[in-house]
Design a protein around this motif. Structure first.
Motif, PDB file in Angstrom:
ATOM      1  N   UNK A 422       2.062  -0.954  -1.176  1.00 48.02           N
ATOM      2  CA  UNK A 422       3.043  -1.346  -0.168  1.00 48.02           C
ATOM      3  C   UNK A 422       3.725  -0.100   0.384  1.00 48.02           C
ATOM      4  N   UNK A 423       3.695   0.027   1.700  1.00 49.94           N
ATOM      5  CA  UNK A 423       4.335   1.152   2.378  1.00 49.94           C
ATOM      6  C   UNK A 423       5.471   0.602   3.225  1.00 49.94           C
ATOM      7  N   UNK A 424       6.610   1.264   3.151  1.00 50.07           N
ATOM      8  CA  UNK A 424       7.751   0.887   3.972  1.00 50.07           C
ATOM      9  C   UNK A 424       8.071   2.028   4.929  1.00 50.07           C
ATOM     10  N   UNK A 445      12.625  -0.223   8.995  1.00 51.85           N
ATOM     11  CA  UNK A 445      12.308  -0.994  10.196  1.00 51.85           C
ATOM     12  C   UNK A 445      11.112  -1.903   9.973  1.00 51.85           C
ATOM     13  N   UNK A 446      10.415  -1.753   8.846  1.00 46.18           N
ATOM     14  CA  UNK A 446       9.296  -2.650   8.591  1.00 46.18           C
ATOM     15  C   UNK A 446       8.562  -2.328   7.310  1.00 46.18           C
ATOM     16  N   UNK A 447       7.872  -3.344   6.787  1.00 47.30           N
ATOM     17  CA  UNK A 447       7.041  -3.209   5.597  1.00 47.30           C
ATOM     18  C   UNK A 447       5.570  -3.355   5.963  1.00 47.30           C
ATOM     19  N   UNK A 448       4.729  -2.743   5.153  1.00 49.53           N
ATOM     20  CA  UNK A 448       3.285  -2.964   5.210  1.00 49.53           C
ATOM     21  C   UNK A 448       2.733  -2.837   6.629  1.00 49.53           C
ATOM     22  N   UNK A 468       1.740  -1.023  13.582  1.00 44.50           N
ATOM     23  CA  UNK A 468       2.098  -2.393  13.949  1.00 44.50           C
ATOM     24  C   UNK A 468       2.537  -3.147  12.707  1.00 44.50           C
ATOM     25  N   UNK A 469       3.636  -3.908  12.856  1.00 41.78           N
ATOM     26  CA  UNK A 469       4.171  -4.694  11.751  1.00 41.78           C
ATOM     27  C   UNK A 469       3.963  -6.170  12.045  1.00 41.78           C
TER      28      UNK A 469
END
Length: 526
Positions: A422-424, A445-448, A468-469
């Motif tokens: 998992x990258x944030x 501002x977003x995960x994965x 893109x999230x």
């Protein structure tokens, strides 16, 4: 002075006054149709400074009245606006941009000092800053990016005010009292780093009005410490638009460096937020750390190790490498190993489970320190990563990051990776001393994210890395000029898909974060 055929009046105050008096401000569209091109032509003409200033003052009053008729075109309307409505709505910001350009021409005139007395000089500088500030507000309220060139103009103007000894000048008015020349420069600076595009339109106005009323309490000094108080943010006049958290010890050997002391303003903003219900439900609560306010933190015995990547290209490479490693191994549900996940997701009902995590960051530590000589080494393909320590904040969506000496600027885009899965992605907002170390405040501002390629319209240019999230996270792309309703193309796994830009949420020299809609989807309200 000869008549300029591009102007609808002769270049004398009598002719200009007669023409201005003939404008019908009750007919908003017709008045805009003739006033805007006239203002542009004025800025493109060679005009004596005194005459230019006098005409601009008349135009400013008319623009102020016209705004009341233009605001309903974009306030509380669904986004993206249709092309015709957007063109009308953008007139607010364009009018103020032309006024700012005109006032700036006056202060840059060779005869400025001998034409105007000290009081008039201070007023003209203030008018220029006020026009830039109004342009920034109206641009934000239609969810578009303020041109980067305007930031350079604003910083150059402040530097010029300093050189002429006017940056600390104060004017007195019967109604508003004492007002400094630098008031609206401070408003521009603070409103810009508050990232207004993430707020609703009326919250933007609330924030702007608050800053106009309270920004005088912010002090700009050339030293990082004043009266025993330490500055929280700084900017460099020689590098326009670059805002930095103030590290410890702070640099003192740069002549162009200026420091912002904002404790009083932050305390007043906290009080303003408490007056309007629960702070956790007030969107302006997120503004506090963006303006350099300290993040509340949860006590932890140890910091969590993470690997950090900096910038869109590096993050995109990291995402692709992680995806290849995941596909090459056993496929797992991204949220199946919550007990091993070190960083809480941005928004999840499982947050309470994660707060009890006992993970020690062994993967992240190996990721950045591994030799990388073998294919199964955690360090393979990740040699450009650096290790950081991460602390949770009590404010959801924010982390406190000990960078281990790495220097970040406000607005830098980084990713945090702890479990090779998992990258944030987050943005650096400010800094603070935590556990005796200088740390950065990072807003997620977003995960994965998915690594995709971005192409503008028409899609004939070179594809660029983008993130893109899923859900409402939107798209993060390199810094480009986009407007609401623009069509862009995203390519993933050799498949292209067209989107429309609904809103520009944040844009700086590092990246542009946009909310998207497809051609089939309805517009969303601001």
């Amino acid at each position: 002075m000869q008549h300029d055929p591009a102007l609808p009046f002769k270049l004398d105050i009598e002719s200009a006054a007669v023409w201005m008096d003939g404008l019908s401000v009750t007919n908003t569209r017709e008045c805009c149709r003739v006033l805007y091109p006239a203002l542009r032509s004025l800025n493109g003409s060679s005009v004596e400074p005194r005459l230019r200033f006098t005409i601009l003052e008349r135009c400013r009053l008319t623009v102020t009245r016209l705004e009341k008729g233009l605001v309903p075109y974009f306030l509380d309307k669904p986004f993206p606006l249709d092309g015709k409505t957007r063109k009308i709505a953008s007139l607010c910001s364009r009018f103020h941009s032309e006024l700012a350009s005109g006032y700036r021409q006056v202060v840059e005139a060779e005869t400025f000092a001998e034409t105007f007395d000290a009081h008039e000089q201070a007023l003209i500088f203030r008018r220029a800053f006020e026009s830039y500030a109004s342009c920034l507000l109206r641009t934000a309220q239609i969810y578009e990016a303020h041109p980067l060139s305007s930031w350079s103009s604003v910083f150059d103007l402040f530097q010029l005010a300093e050189q002429r000894g006017l940056s600390n000048a104060v004017q007195s008015y019967e109604i508003s009292g004492a007002v400094s020349v630098a008031l609206f420069f401070k408003v521009i600076l603070l409103f810009g780093i508050a990232v207004p595009g993430t707020l609703g339109q009326r919250d933007m106005q609330r924030l702007y009005d608050f800053l106009v009323a309270r920004a005088e309490s912010v002090k700009i000094e050339s030293s990082p410490v004043s009266n025993g108080t330490r500055a929280v943010l700084s900017f460099d006049l020689t590098v326009a638009g670059t805002i930095m958290p103030v590290p410890a010890p702070a640099p003192v050997d740069k002549p162009g460096l200026r420091f912002l002391f904002m404790d009083r303003l932050l305390n007043e903003l906290r009080g303003e937020i408490r007056m309007h219900g629960k702070p956790e439900e007030n969107p302006l609560t997120l503004i506090l750390p963006r303006l350099g306010g300290r993040l509340p933190h949860q006590p932890e015995l140890t910091a969590r190790s993470a690997a950090v990547s900096f910038g869109i290209d590096a993050i995109a490479i990291t995402v692709r490498l992680v995806e290849r490693r995941r596909v090459g191994g056993a496929a797992r549900d991204p949220w199946s190993n919550l007990e091993q996940l070190e960083l809480a997701p941005l928004s999840t009902e499982s947050r309470s489970e994660i707060l009890g995590s006992k993970s020690t960051g062994t993967f992240a530590a190996a990721l950045v320190s591994g030799a990388g000589g073998k294919d199964d080494s955690p360090g393979t393909g990740f040699r450009d990563m650096r290790s950081v320590k991460v602390y949770r904040s009590e404010l959801p969506g924010f982390y406190i990051v000990d960078s281990g000496g790495q220097v970040f600027r406000v607005g830098d885009l980084i990713s945090l990776n702890t479990d090779d899965e998992i990258i944030q992605v987050g943005v650096v907002r400010g800094g603070q001393i935590h556990n005796g170390q200088f740390c950065y405040s990072v807003e997620l501002i977003g995960n994965q994210p998915c690594s995709v390629l971005f192409l503008g319209e028409p899609p004939g240019g070179r594809p660029q890395n983008a993130l893109m999230f899923l859900g409402s996270g939107g798209l993060v792309i390199p810094s480009v000029k986009l407007r609401g309703g623009d069509t862009i193309f995203v390519e993933q796994r050799n498949a292209k898909k067209a989107f429309r830009v609904a809103k520009v949420l944040e844009s700086n020299g590092n990246f542009c974060h946009v909310a998207l809609t497809t051609a089939e989807e309805p517009a969303s309200f601001g």
